[in-house]
Enzyme design. Structure first.
Site, PDB file in Angstrom:
ATOM      1  N   HIS A 145       0.855   4.307  -2.807  1.00 20.65           N
ATOM      2  CA  HIS A 145       1.071   5.756  -2.782  1.00 20.65           C
ATOM      3  C   HIS A 145       2.318   6.173  -3.573  1.00 20.65           C
ATOM      4  CE1 HIS A 145      -2.212   6.351  -0.123  1.00 20.65           C
ATOM      5  NE2 HIS A 145      -1.650   5.818   0.951  1.00 20.65           N
TER       6      HIS A 145
ATOM      7  N   HIS B 127       0.841  -1.210   0.000  1.00 21.85           N
ATOM      8  CA  HIS B 127       0.000   0.000   0.000  1.00 21.85           C
ATOM      9  C   HIS B 127       0.876   1.259   0.000  1.00 21.85           C
ATOM     10  CE1 HIS B 127      -3.557   2.370   1.724  1.00 21.85           C
ATOM     11  NE2 HIS B 127      -2.528   3.163   2.014  1.00 21.85           N
ATOM     12  N   GLU B 128       1.873   1.296   0.876  1.00 17.87           N
ATOM     13  CA  GLU B 128       2.685   2.502   1.019  1.00 17.87           C
ATOM     14  C   GLU B 128       3.682   2.666  -0.126  1.00 17.87           C
ATOM     15  OE1 GLU B 128       1.849   4.661   3.076  1.00 17.87           O
ATOM     16  OE2 GLU B 128       0.687   3.546   4.554  1.00 17.87           O
TER      17      GLU B 128
ATOM     18  N   GLU C 130      -6.572   6.554  -1.007  1.00 19.54           N
ATOM     19  CA  GLU C 130      -6.430   5.393  -0.124  1.00 19.54           C
ATOM     20  C   GLU C 130      -6.999   4.139  -0.790  1.00 19.54           C
ATOM     21  OE1 GLU C 130      -4.591   5.336   2.389  1.00 19.54           O
ATOM     22  OE2 GLU C 130      -4.307   7.499   2.588  1.00 19.54           O
TER      23      GLU C 130
END
Length: 765
Positions: free
Chosen positions: A493, A488-489, A546
């Site tokens: 992102h 996810h990070e 997100e």
């Protein structure tokens, strides 16, 4: 007889609820009145059984050198002082409630106060409810939940809390002061009027990012003005003032220690002044939160003495400039030095960072963290970073929509020493400045000691899963979440390009050849100079992003190589993959708790994104995900969500692949209309179609479990060394950690908070 029987049954029913938050309700039966107690909806209070965990960093802190401990201490102090800003960013009453609680708990020990509570007529359960409310208030730094934005009130009658305050040592020492504090905040402390139930703009809720007379149109106009001046909204608030010369007037207030609007020593230029824009006047002033920002800067100056290298020194210098003068440009410059500071033993970041709680999605909430590197876990993340350039092309969008060059970030696992703000995440990808992220890089951090305790769930609290899968879920949800956070990070992102035209008319993409894969036509929209992702997509920006990052996580975990990096092979890898997807669809169901049907609004960015993913996977059909209404062992409505693991790599992958491509394309080309239509369509909660989500929401609320609270340590300088002070993982421990935090200047801080709060009291009406 019938009335007596009904009264008895009602009393019996409410006595079995957790303490019973009470309001007087009149029942009219055959022209006669029955007065009984009605329980307030449980989403508006914290139960005495709430789970509280300690963030353990003793071993990591103990391994630091004396110099590193002092560096960590002073940045922690800066973060804690800055964290008080969140009180002023949350609700009009939060600063006063904070001061009331601090005085109540600081003036006598908890053992003494517990005795006072008993003498004042509080039962042990009611005194525990006071502690739990205070713990929740400190953990959220205000009286609205950081995760969900709903208000919470004390779980005992107002008269009982007042009795405790009146019998306390703080009241006996200064009755006029305590009575004034109580009178200032007690009404709002317990009020659950519709608008006050949640954060929001205008009639949708409460916010202190905007004055009470602002609406969405005011927010849009202000954003256009800020964009025209290339001013960031991150450290601002907006106040609608009386008209000037027939034009609507606004005050844009910058957070800064310096109150004067003229150029100050050490500042090249000021952005303050009067601006005519369209049919309005904007007056840009500074000095918001001034005494708190001064405390932040003072402690960052002290930390400079113990910095390990020139990058850290320059970083802190720019942060100080930012907090002194209200300059986001200086904070961006500090963030550039922060990115260059590779692999520090003590990691930190501080400022106005996340925009989740601004109803318009542009203004940042203050937060600051200090953490120590966990070398063993960081090695896994470093391996993931080394593979990133191989993994990124597997994402389901054309190569032209990916960044030209992958700027390898630091990706470390950290044990949190300090996290000041309204809540503690599991992972972070920062800075949030688009121009820096696109061309200069970013850092990823996974907060190891948060992950370690955050994923621990009691089996009896595990809702909506089939009984025979619960043991496997409990065994692997921690490792699965670790994988998801990493992907996810870093790849979520950290991926994707924004198409931009600069002030000179130059494009960062080939405008004449790149096609939109959704239309097969040449790209016809992009970001202009001064526009950002947040400013363009505003109210949906945080949640949309997100959701995109979560989609990247579950999509990329389908690869064996990724799971191998985290130490999962063979059958174990397949189980982790399955639990990661199951955890996501369950989270989507739980997300309904954070939707408000009355205003048709979502109150939490991540949970909205997870609900969207659930909708996408349900729409994929073929039995991939099923929702089944059931009746629980207690006879109340229940739900079971199931995921066919044999279809994840086919039906599931195909659905996420198509959806993720759409998310990225709309983001890249700044297609706000297309992005909104897609995202708001999947976000819609209604009773149409195969699933009655409004009714399902009622079941989710019925079965909800309160979010865990975290107890953090304090650091204290003793001579030339720094000591770590830890607290027990209870509501009492969490309260004690906060009352200990500002012992040396408590009275001064409380005075500042009340002054800052009172100067704007007329703005919230």
């Amino acid at each position: 007889m019938f009335i007596k029987r009904l009264s008895y049954l009602l009393r019996k029913s409410f006595s079995s609820t957790p303490l019973g938050l009470y309001s007087q309700v009149t029942y009219s039966i055959q022209r006669k009145q029955v007065h009984c107690l009605k329980m307030v909806d449980s989403q508006y209070y914290l139960p005495n059984s709430i789970s509280i965990s300690k963030l353990d960093c003793k071993e990591a802190f103990g391994l630091l050198s004396a110099k590193e401990k002092l560096y960590a201490h002073y940045i922690s102090r800066a973060a804690w002082y800055g964290g008080l800003v969140v009180l002023l960013q949350t609700s009009p009453e939060s600063p006063t409630i904070y001061v009331l609680l601090q005085k109540l708990f600081r003036k006598q020990t908890q053992a003494e106060l517990e005795k006072v509570a008993s003498e004042a007529g509080l039962s042990p359960e009611e005194y525990q409810a006071v502690l739990v409310y205070a713990a929740g208030f400190y953990a959220n730094m205000g009286n609205y939940k950081s995760f969900g934005d709903t208000k919470f009130i004390p779980n005992l009658p107002k008269e009982k809390l007042k009795a405790l305050v009146w019998q306390s040592k703080a009241f006996k020492e200064n009755p006029a002061e305590m009575e004034s504090l109580w009178n200032s905040c007690s009404k709002l402390l317990f009020s659950l009027e519709d608008r006050q139930k949640q954060l929001g703009l205008g009639q949708d809720g409460i916010t202190t990012y905007f004055s009470g007379n602002c609406c969405l149109e005011d927010a849009k106009l202000a954003q256009k003005f800020l964009d025209s001046q290339n001013l960031s909204a991150y450290n601002t608030r907006l106040f609608k003032r009386e008209p000037e010369a027939g034009k609507q007037a606004y005050e844009v207030r910058l957070a800064s220690a310096v109150k004067m609007d003229c150029v100050s020593d050490g500042e090249g230029q000021t952005r303050c002044g009067r601006y005519d824009f369209e049919d309005a006047v904007f007056n840009v002033h500074r000095g918001d939160y001034a005494p708190l920002m001064e405390k932040v800067s003072q402690n960052l100056e002290k930390a400079k003495t113990y910095a390990s290298n020139e990058n850290e020194v320059r970083m802190l210098e720019e942060y100080v400039k930012s907090f002194n003068f209200g300059s986001v440009d200086a904070h961006k410059e500090g963030s550039r030095f922060w990115i260059k500071d590779k692999g520090p033993i003590v990691e930190s970041y501080i400022g106005f960072i996340e925009s989740y709680r601004d109803p318009f999605g542009s203004r940042g909430e203050f937060e600051g963290f200090v953490a120590v590197v966990n070398k063993a876990m960081s090695a896994r993340f470093a391996q993931l970073v080394s593979k990133a350039e191989v993994l990124l092309p597997e994402l389901p969008w054309p190569a032209a929509f990916e960044k030209d060059h992958f700027l390898r970030p630091d990706f470390t696992s950290l044990d949190v020493l300090t996290f000041a703000g309204s809540g503690i995440p599991s992972g972070i990808n920062i800075p949030n400045y688009d121009d820096i992220r696109q061309s200069e890089g970013f850092k990823n951090v996974s907060l190891g000691n948060v992950l370690a305790v955050g994923s621990i769930t009691r089996k009896e609290d595990l809702t909506f899963l089939e009984e025979d899968i619960k043991d496997l879920y409990l065994k692997l949800v921690g490792p699965a979440f670790e994988v998801q956070v990493g992907l996810h990070e870093l790849l979520g992102h950290g991926s994707g390009k924004l198409f931009v035209q600069d002030s000179k008319g130059n494009f960062n993409f080939d405008k004449g050849s790149i096609c939109n894969p959704l239309t097969e036509q040449l790209v016809s929209s992009w970001y202009q100079e001064g526009e950002t992702w947040d400013s363009k997509f505003s109210t949906i920006a945080s949640s949309y992003e997100e959701c995109r990052a979560e989609c990247v996580g579950i999509y990329m975990c389908l690869g064996k190589e990724v799971l191998s990096i985290f130490g999962h092979e063979g059958e174990d890898a397949e189980d982790v993959l399955y639990i990661n997807w199951l955890n996501m669809v369950r989270a989507g169901l739980l997300g309904l708790e954070f939707y408000t049907p009355e205003s048709k609004t979502w109150r939490q960015a991540h949970m909205r994104g997870r609900f969207v993913i659930l909708r996408v996977l349900l729409e994929a059909g073929e039995g991939l995900v099923t929702l089944k209404a059931t009746t629980g062992a207690d006879g109340r409505p229940d739900m079971v969500i199931s995921l066919d693991r044999s279809k994840i790599k086919t039906v599931g992958k195909n659905a996420i692949q198509k959806f993720l491509c759409k998310l990225q394309v709309y983001k890249t080309i700044a297609d706000v209309e297309g992005g909104r239509a897609l995202y708001e369509g999947y976000s819609e909660v209604n009773s149409d179609g195969p699933h009655d989500f409004l009714r399902i929401r009622e079941t989710v609320l019925l079965r909800k479990v309160a979010r865990k609270l975290f107890v953090q340590a304090n650091t204290v300088v003793k001579g030339e060394s720094v000591e770590l002070v830890e607290y027990e993982n209870t509501a009492a421990g969490l309260v004690q950690s906060n009352t200990d935090r500002f012992q040396e200047d408590a009275e001064e801080l409380e005075r500042h908070l009340l002054e800052l709060s009172s100067q704007d009291v007329s703005c919230w009406c």
